[in-house]
Design a protein around this motif. Structure first.
Motif, PDB file in Angstrom:
ATOM      1  N   PHE A 104     -13.618  16.552  -4.455  1.00 53.77           N
ATOM      2  CA  PHE A 104     -12.916  16.210  -3.222  1.00 53.77           C
ATOM      3  C   PHE A 104     -13.157  17.201  -2.098  1.00 53.77           C
ATOM      4  CE2 PHE A 104      -9.184  13.103  -3.864  1.00 53.77           C
ATOM      5  CZ  PHE A 104     -10.014  12.199  -4.465  1.00 53.77           C
ATOM      6  N   ALA A 105     -12.915  18.465  -2.337  1.00 55.67           N
ATOM      7  CA  ALA A 105     -12.998  19.472  -1.289  1.00 55.67           C
ATOM      8  C   ALA A 105     -14.343  19.474  -0.555  1.00 55.67           C
ATOM      9  CB  ALA A 105     -12.675  20.853  -1.846  1.00 55.67           C
ATOM     10  N   PRO A 106     -15.486  19.392  -1.264  1.00 57.60           N
ATOM     11  CA  PRO A 106     -16.764  19.410  -0.541  1.00 57.60           C
ATOM     12  C   PRO A 106     -16.937  18.250   0.439  1.00 57.60           C
ATOM     13  CG  PRO A 106     -17.126  19.802  -2.877  1.00 57.60           C
ATOM     14  CD  PRO A 106     -15.691  19.397  -2.722  1.00 57.60           C
ATOM     15  N   TYR A 107     -16.230  17.161   0.210  1.00 58.89           N
ATOM     16  CA  TYR A 107     -16.342  15.981   1.059  1.00 58.89           C
ATOM     17  C   TYR A 107     -15.132  15.820   1.981  1.00 58.89           C
ATOM     18  CZ  TYR A 107     -19.862  15.088  -2.445  1.00 58.89           C
ATOM     19  OH  TYR A 107     -20.933  15.213  -3.283  1.00 58.89           O
ATOM     20  N   GLY A 108     -14.190  16.743   1.903  1.00 64.20           N
ATOM     21  CA  GLY A 108     -13.009  16.690   2.745  1.00 64.20           C
ATOM     22  C   GLY A 108     -12.030  15.590   2.367  1.00 64.20           C
ATOM     23  N   MET A 109     -12.103  15.088   1.146  1.00 64.37           N
ATOM     24  CA  MET A 109     -11.229  13.993   0.710  1.00 64.37           C
ATOM     25  C   MET A 109      -9.879  14.523   0.227  1.00 64.37           C
ATOM     26  SD  MET A 109     -12.917  11.270   1.178  1.00 64.37           S
ATOM     27  CE  MET A 109     -14.580  10.725   1.380  1.00 64.37           C
ATOM     28  N   LEU A 110      -8.847  13.689   0.371  1.00 63.32           N
ATOM     29  CA  LEU A 110      -7.524  14.081  -0.105  1.00 63.32           C
ATOM     30  C   LEU A 110      -6.686  12.905  -0.603  1.00 63.32           C
ATOM     31  CD1 LEU A 110      -5.510  16.379  -0.523  1.00 63.32           C
ATOM     32  CD2 LEU A 110      -4.696  15.971   1.803  1.00 63.32           C
ATOM     33  N   HIS A 111      -6.782  11.758   0.047  1.00 61.90           N
ATOM     34  CA  HIS A 111      -5.907  10.629  -0.275  1.00 61.90           C
ATOM     35  C   HIS A 111      -6.684   9.511  -0.964  1.00 61.90           C
ATOM     36  CE1 HIS A 111      -3.086  12.599   2.386  1.00 61.90           C
ATOM     37  NE2 HIS A 111      -3.989  12.570   3.348  1.00 61.90           N
ATOM     38  N   ILE A 112      -6.076   8.903  -1.979  1.00 65.62           N
ATOM     39  CA  ILE A 112      -6.680   7.756  -2.655  1.00 65.62           C
ATOM     40  C   ILE A 112      -5.629   6.669  -2.818  1.00 65.62           C
ATOM     41  CG2 ILE A 112      -7.929   6.896  -4.662  1.00 65.62           C
ATOM     42  CD1 ILE A 112      -8.600   9.689  -5.466  1.00 65.62           C
ATOM     43  N   LEU A 113      -6.052   5.454  -2.578  1.00 66.80           N
ATOM     44  CA  LEU A 113      -5.274   4.270  -2.916  1.00 66.80           C
ATOM     45  C   LEU A 113      -6.110   3.522  -3.949  1.00 66.80           C
ATOM     46  CD1 LEU A 113      -3.514   1.771  -0.607  1.00 66.80           C
ATOM     47  CD2 LEU A 113      -5.322   0.962  -2.104  1.00 66.80           C
ATOM     48  N   GLY A 114      -5.483   3.029  -5.005  1.00 66.54           N
ATOM     49  CA  GLY A 114      -6.277   2.373  -6.022  1.00 66.54           C
ATOM     50  C   GLY A 114      -5.550   1.298  -6.793  1.00 66.54           C
ATOM     51  N   ILE A 115      -6.368   0.455  -7.430  1.00 69.78           N
ATOM     52  CA  ILE A 115      -5.900  -0.592  -8.327  1.00 69.78           C
ATOM     53  C   ILE A 115      -6.843  -0.600  -9.520  1.00 69.78           C
ATOM     54  CG2 ILE A 115      -5.304  -3.036  -8.583  1.00 69.78           C
ATOM     55  CD1 ILE A 115      -5.725  -3.279  -5.492  1.00 69.78           C
ATOM     56  N   ASP A 116      -6.297  -0.668 -10.706  1.00 67.18           N
ATOM     57  CA  ASP A 116      -7.106  -0.881 -11.906  1.00 67.18           C
ATOM     58  C   ASP A 116      -6.893  -2.307 -12.382  1.00 67.18           C
ATOM     59  OD1 ASP A 116      -8.032   1.696 -11.805  1.00 67.18           O
ATOM     60  OD2 ASP A 116      -7.125   2.335 -13.679  1.00 67.18           O
ATOM     61  N   PHE A 117      -7.934  -2.872 -12.956  1.00 72.22           N
ATOM     62  CA  PHE A 117      -7.881  -4.240 -13.460  1.00 72.22           C
ATOM     63  C   PHE A 117      -8.217  -4.238 -14.946  1.00 72.22           C
ATOM     64  CE2 PHE A 117      -9.235  -4.327  -9.027  1.00 72.22           C
ATOM     65  CZ  PHE A 117      -8.205  -5.074  -8.470  1.00 72.22           C
ATOM     66  N   HIS A 118      -7.361  -4.850 -15.737  1.00 73.13           N
ATOM     67  CA  HIS A 118      -7.586  -5.001 -17.177  1.00 73.13           C
ATOM     68  C   HIS A 118      -7.811  -6.487 -17.405  1.00 73.13           C
ATOM     69  CE1 HIS A 118      -6.045  -0.944 -17.179  1.00 73.13           C
ATOM     70  NE2 HIS A 118      -4.889  -1.350 -16.697  1.00 73.13           N
ATOM     71  N   LEU A 119      -9.071  -6.888 -17.513  1.00 74.93           N
ATOM     72  CA  LEU A 119      -9.432  -8.296 -17.562  1.00 74.93           C
ATOM     73  C   LEU A 119      -9.355  -8.852 -18.980  1.00 74.93           C
ATOM     74  CD1 LEU A 119     -12.435  -7.797 -15.164  1.00 74.93           C
ATOM     75  CD2 LEU A 119     -10.201  -8.688 -14.565  1.00 74.93           C
ATOM     76  N   ASP A 120      -9.167 -10.166 -19.047  1.00 76.11           N
ATOM     77  CA  ASP A 120      -8.991 -10.838 -20.338  1.00 76.11           C
ATOM     78  C   ASP A 120     -10.136 -10.598 -21.316  1.00 76.11           C
ATOM     79  OD1 ASP A 120      -6.571 -11.869 -19.509  1.00 76.11           O
ATOM     80  OD2 ASP A 120      -7.434 -13.777 -18.852  1.00 76.11           O
TER      81      ASP A 120
END
Length: 170
Positions: A104-120
């Motif tokens: 994260f730090a090398p790219y200046g990232m800090l925040h993540i929004l996410g969804i995981d999917f567990h498919l049939d």
């Protein structure tokens, strides 16, 4: 929402699947990058990841796939439910982690929004949006939009997997 839903389903047949959707949602939610993980990485498999506006090499030496995915604090989320990174780990804990320092730090990232999917059919997939340190965290409205899109993304991933199986059998 119609534009995003159309892009989700159109993405199943794009030459680079979901590239239009990932660019659209990234721009609309003012994110730095967006990605779909269609096959989770492991120590021996770089997985299948589709990125928009994020430069990570698609090789076996990909540092995220090969080394840090297993240390990512934002994996194995409840299926189909939108979450943000700060719901899982405090800012202080994140900034002390090796994952943060390398990924994260090398790219200046800090925040993540996410969804995981567990498919049939046993498939596990993930959708992520990332924002940089100087940007605000994702809002309740951002989460609500992604929650509306969640079942469509899951269905489109299932359709894409079926198309891939049919193509392989042909």
């Amino acid at each position: 929402v119609n534009e995003q839903v159309f892009a989700v389903y159109a993405g199943t047949t794009e030459p680079q699947p979901w590239q239009s959707f990932l660019a659209l949602i990234r721009q609309q939610l003012d994110a730095r990058a967006s990605l779909l993980i269609l096959r989770k990485p492991s120590a021996t498999d770089p997985g299948v990841m589709i990125f928009d506006n994020l430069k990570i090499p698609d090789t076996d030496s990909n540092i995220y796939s090969g080394e840090f995915y297993q240390h990512d604090p934002f994996v194995n989320l409840p299926g189909g439910i939108v979450k943000t990174l700060d719901e899982y780990i405090s800012l202080e804990q994140l900034q002390r982690s090796e994952f943060y320092k390398v990924c994260f730090a090398p790219y200046g990232m800090l925040h993540i929004l996410g969804i995981d999917f567990h498919l049939d059919d046993g498939l596990e997939a993930s959708f992520r949006l990332l924002r940089q340190q100087h940007s605000p965290n994702f809002t309740t409205a951002d989460k609500a939009l992604c929650q509306l899109l969640s079942p469509h993304i899951q269905q489109a991933i299932s359709l894409h997997a079926q198309l891939e199986r049919i193509a392989a059998e042909s």
